[in-house]
Design an enzyme around this catalytic site. Structure first.
Site, PDB file in Angstrom:
ATOM      1  N   SER A  69     -23.540  51.035  33.427  1.00 56.71           N
ATOM      2  CA  SER A  69     -24.975  50.961  33.722  1.00 56.71           C
ATOM      3  C   SER A  69     -25.763  50.292  32.609  1.00 56.71           C
ATOM      4  CB  SER A  69     -25.532  52.366  33.978  1.00 56.71           C
ATOM      5  OG  SER A  69     -25.310  53.204  32.856  1.00 56.71           O
ATOM      6  N   GLY A  70     -25.066  49.449  31.815  1.00 59.08           N
ATOM      7  CA  GLY A  70     -25.731  48.720  30.742  1.00 59.08           C
ATOM      8  C   GLY A  70     -26.317  47.414  31.244  1.00 59.08           C
ATOM      9  N   ASN A  71     -26.451  46.450  30.350  1.00 60.44           N
ATOM     10  CA  ASN A  71     -27.105  45.184  30.683  1.00 60.44           C
ATOM     11  C   ASN A  71     -26.424  44.442  31.820  1.00 60.44           C
ATOM     12  OD1 ASN A  71     -28.984  45.593  28.643  1.00 60.44           O
ATOM     13  ND2 ASN A  71     -27.892  44.349  27.148  1.00 60.44           N
TER      14      ASN A  71
ATOM     15  N   CYS B  80     -17.922  35.482  29.262  1.00 56.68           N
ATOM     16  CA  CYS B  80     -19.080  34.617  29.526  1.00 56.68           C
ATOM     17  C   CYS B  80     -18.812  33.202  29.032  1.00 56.68           C
ATOM     18  CB  CYS B  80     -20.337  35.197  28.883  1.00 56.68           C
ATOM     19  SG  CYS B  80     -20.269  35.394  27.083  1.00 56.68           S
TER      20      CYS B  80
ATOM     21  N   ALA C 126     -26.355  40.563  23.294  1.00 51.59           N
ATOM     22  CA  ALA C 126     -25.026  41.144  23.120  1.00 51.59           C
ATOM     23  C   ALA C 126     -25.154  42.646  22.917  1.00 51.59           C
ATOM     24  CB  ALA C 126     -24.314  40.508  21.930  1.00 51.59           C
TER      25      ALA C 126
ATOM     26  N   PRO D 120     -23.581  46.775  23.146  1.00 50.85           N
ATOM     27  CA  PRO D 120     -22.450  47.429  22.484  1.00 50.85           C
ATOM     28  C   PRO D 120     -21.098  47.018  23.053  1.00 50.85           C
ATOM     29  CG  PRO D 120     -24.186  49.010  22.976  1.00 50.85           C
ATOM     30  CD  PRO D 120     -24.569  47.739  23.660  1.00 50.85           C
TER      31      PRO D 120
ATOM     32  N   ARG E  40     -20.131  43.518  21.805  1.00 55.75           N
ATOM     33  CA  ARG E  40     -19.766  43.549  20.390  1.00 55.75           C
ATOM     34  C   ARG E  40     -18.414  44.222  20.168  1.00 55.75           C
ATOM     35  NH1 ARG E  40     -24.218  42.202  17.254  1.00 55.75           N
ATOM     36  NH2 ARG E  40     -26.126  41.947  18.475  1.00 55.75           N
TER      37      ARG E  40
ATOM     38  N   ASN F  32     -25.598  34.294  28.980  1.00 58.18           N
ATOM     39  CA  ASN F  32     -24.233  34.815  28.917  1.00 58.18           C
ATOM     40  C   ASN F  32     -24.019  35.938  29.920  1.00 58.18           C
ATOM     41  OD1 ASN F  32     -26.144  36.020  26.979  1.00 58.18           O
ATOM     42  ND2 ASN F  32     -24.473  37.446  26.513  1.00 58.18           N
TER      43      ASN F  32
END
Length: 322
Positions: free
Chosen positions: A11-13, A129, A161, A163, A166, A292
């Site tokens: 449920s992140g970006n 990406c 970017a 977590p 990264r 990206n």
């Protein structure tokens, strides 16, 4: 005609942007569930407001949802490590997985290059990406002349970017490098990612360097035409994808050492092809500089749409036969 229900894990970006794309642009898909591990995440909150089933208990929570049986395709937008566990749990239950992490359990898929080759695979990997942006260019060169070495540099805004990105930097370089060879057709590949901290954030930029043996100017024209066609093919599902400037094809000086870049003794390449790209995001969830994310979610959506359309066609054919 009924649409194929999908679930998104993560449920992140990336997951949230993908959810909005499914809602706004998908022709054959509809949201079934959003899955996360943080009950306070913005992605889960948005999904609840839209009326979708949600869980903050990960893949186990997804399996317990009443809507789970209706879900046919599951996008995984978590991390490479998490996807391994998610795939082990979901594949035996008959779910098709589209992996937006660099885990690379299933075959690499770049829609503009090899989408039709892997539609029967239970787990399809969307590379990275940078891979989605650059591998089509390597493939476009490879269909004209052998590529002895291809190097890609993906520069993305540091703010885009999260977590997961990264945490996956090592997997990014390994997976993208392998896909440059397996999908792009280069004999050897290398991938580099740069998290650009510039303010204001810069739009995603990608550079492709390819070493080829091509002394005929007519071949140079074929390479340029092949690249331009491929850019148009990718832009058909990633509207912000474009050439930043004209394709450059330059002779390699005789005293420039390139032997260490080559995988085998195939003769010295004569020219370097340089391609400069820009990927502007559609800003469905994050700002336009996050190209990206946009190219990953757009590519994943393209694959899911084809899977859903293919399943629908098969059902229609079976119904006619009966």
């Amino acid at each position: 005609m009924s649409k194929t229900k999908v679930a998104i894990i993560g449920s992140g970006n990336i997951g949230t942007d993908l959810m909005i794309k499914v809602m706004r642009t998908a022709q054959h898909l509809e949201m079934g569930a959003m899955v996360g591990i943080d009950p306070e995440s913005d992605g889960l909150a948005r999904a609840r407001r839209f009326g979708f089933a949600t869980t903050h208990e990960g893949v186990e929570g997804l399996i317990r949802l009443p809507e789970f049986d209706q879900i046919e395709i599951v996008f995984d937008a978590t991390s490479a490590k998490a996807h391994i566990a998610n795939a082990e749990r979901l594949q035996p239950l008959g779910k098709r997985l589209i992996d937006l992490t660099p885990a690379a359990i299933g075959p690499y898929v770049v829609p503009a290059v090899n989408l039709e080759e892997h539609l029967d695979a239970p787990n399809l990997n969307m590379v990275t990406c940078g891979g989605q942006a650059t591998i089509p260019i390597v493939a476009a060169i490879s269909r004209v002349v052998p590529v002895e070495y291809a190097e890609i540099v993906a520069s993305i805004a540091s703010k885009s970017a999260g977590p997961g990105t990264r945490a996956n930097i090592d997997e990014f370089t390994e997976t993208t490098s392998a896909a440059i060879v397996q999908v792009g057709g280069a004999r050897r590949g290398k991938a580099i990612i740069i998290l650009n901290p510039a303010e204001p954030p810069l739009i995603m930029r990608d550079t492709v360097f390819a070493l080829v043996a091509a002394t005929d100017p007519g071949v140079h024209d074929e390479i340029r035409a092949s690249i331009e066609k491929m850019v148009a093919d990718v832009a058909a599902y990633v509207p912000g994808y474009r050439l930043k400037q004209q394709v450059q094809i330059n002779e390699i000086p005789a005293d420039q050492p390139v032997e260490t870049l080559l995988c085998c003794d195939t003769g010295r390449p004569t020219h370097q092809v340089s391609v400069f790209l820009e990927v502007e995001g559609a800003a469905h969830y994050l700002p336009a500089y996050a190209g990206n994310l946009d190219i990953m979610t757009s590519a994943g959506l393209q694959v899911a749409e084809h899977l859903a359309l293919r399943a629908s066609d098969r059902q229609s054919a079976a119904a006619k036969e009966s």
